[in-house]
Write a protein that holds these residues in place. Structure first.
Motif, PDB file in Angstrom:
ATOM      1  N   PRO A  12      53.190  15.158  28.761  1.00  0.00           N
ATOM      2  CA  PRO A  12      54.517  15.719  28.480  1.00  0.00           C
ATOM      3  C   PRO A  12      54.424  17.240  28.343  1.00  0.00           C
ATOM      4  O   PRO A  12      53.370  17.794  28.019  1.00  0.00           O
ATOM      5  N   ALA A  13      55.508  17.936  28.573  1.00  0.00           N
ATOM      6  CA  ALA A  13      55.541  19.397  28.475  1.00  0.00           C
ATOM      7  C   ALA A  13      55.371  19.831  27.014  1.00  0.00           C
ATOM      8  O   ALA A  13      55.780  19.129  26.093  1.00  0.00           O
ATOM      9  N   VAL A  14      54.744  20.959  26.831  1.00  0.00           N
ATOM     10  CA  VAL A  14      54.535  21.490  25.487  1.00  0.00           C
ATOM     11  C   VAL A  14      55.862  21.995  24.946  1.00  0.00           C
ATOM     12  O   VAL A  14      56.588  22.734  25.611  1.00  0.00           O
ATOM     13  N   ASN A  15      56.157  21.598  23.713  1.00  0.00           N
ATOM     14  CA  ASN A  15      57.403  22.013  23.086  1.00  0.00           C
ATOM     15  C   ASN A  15      57.255  23.462  22.592  1.00  0.00           C
ATOM     16  O   ASN A  15      56.446  23.747  21.720  1.00  0.00           O
ATOM     17  N   THR A  16      58.024  24.351  23.145  1.00  0.00           N
ATOM     18  CA  THR A  16      57.949  25.767  22.777  1.00  0.00           C
ATOM     19  C   THR A  16      59.144  26.216  21.943  1.00  0.00           C
ATOM     20  O   THR A  16      59.426  27.402  21.841  1.00  0.00           O
ATOM     21  N   ALA A  17      59.830  25.290  21.329  1.00  0.00           N
ATOM     22  CA  ALA A  17      61.023  25.634  20.559  1.00  0.00           C
ATOM     23  C   ALA A  17      60.680  26.471  19.327  1.00  0.00           C
ATOM     24  O   ALA A  17      61.454  27.328  18.911  1.00  0.00           O
ATOM     25  N   SER A  18      59.531  26.252  18.712  1.00  0.00           N
ATOM     26  CA  SER A  18      59.182  26.985  17.492  1.00  0.00           C
ATOM     27  C   SER A  18      58.405  28.272  17.785  1.00  0.00           C
ATOM     28  O   SER A  18      58.084  29.023  16.857  1.00  0.00           O
TER      29      SER A  18
END
Length: 155
Positions: A12-18
């Protein structure tokens, strides 16, 4: 049958929201902890005289520092241990009153009696230069003078 084809399952894609939050926290941390040097020394780091009775300055925002010593650029400023640095330039004793009055204009009127002038003079500096500075400080009623020193090694 093509409607129900199975998709390949990969990472899965890395979550870069933070990520922006972390970047701003680091930026804020470095902005708070970094201190900016007010002046660049144009004289050699003075070898301060030693003293036995030393007291620390309390409010450094009310301190105006005058450096006396040997210039780092003797071609431009001349040789000798009697160079006076005010802010970022080599000056003369006649320019000390304007320096002090400029500092007074930047602070509140009720804090003016608490202003201190600190003289960081090299121990090889001429006493006559320091006396000239003191006389000019007396002319503008800057009577709280601090002479910077190092602790005496014997104690």
């Amino acid at each position: 049958m093509s409607k129900f084809r199975k998709k390949k399952k990969g990472m899965p894609a890395v979550n870069t929201a933070s990520l922006p939050d972390i970047v701003f926290m680091l930026l804020f941390f470095f902005m708070v902890t970094t201190t900016m040097r007010e002046t660049d020394l144009r004289i050699e780091n003075p070898v301060l005289p030693s003293a036995t009775e030393i007291k620390k300055l309390e409010d450094k925002s009310l301190v105006s520092t005058i450096y006396v010593g040997k210039s780092t650029d003797t071609n431009r400023d001349g040789a000798g241990y009697n160079k006076i640095q005010l802010n970022d330039k080599i000056s003369t004793a006649d320019q000390v009153p304007a320096f002090i009055l400029g500092k007074r204009d930047k602070i509140a009127e009720k804090l003016v009696p608490f202003m201190t002038t600190s003289i960081k003079a090299d121990r090889r500096s001429n006493v006559g230069t320091i006396i000239d500075i003191r006389l000019k400080l007396r002319d503008v009623n800057a009577l709280k003078i601090n002479y910077s020193s190092t602790p005496d090694a014997k104690n």
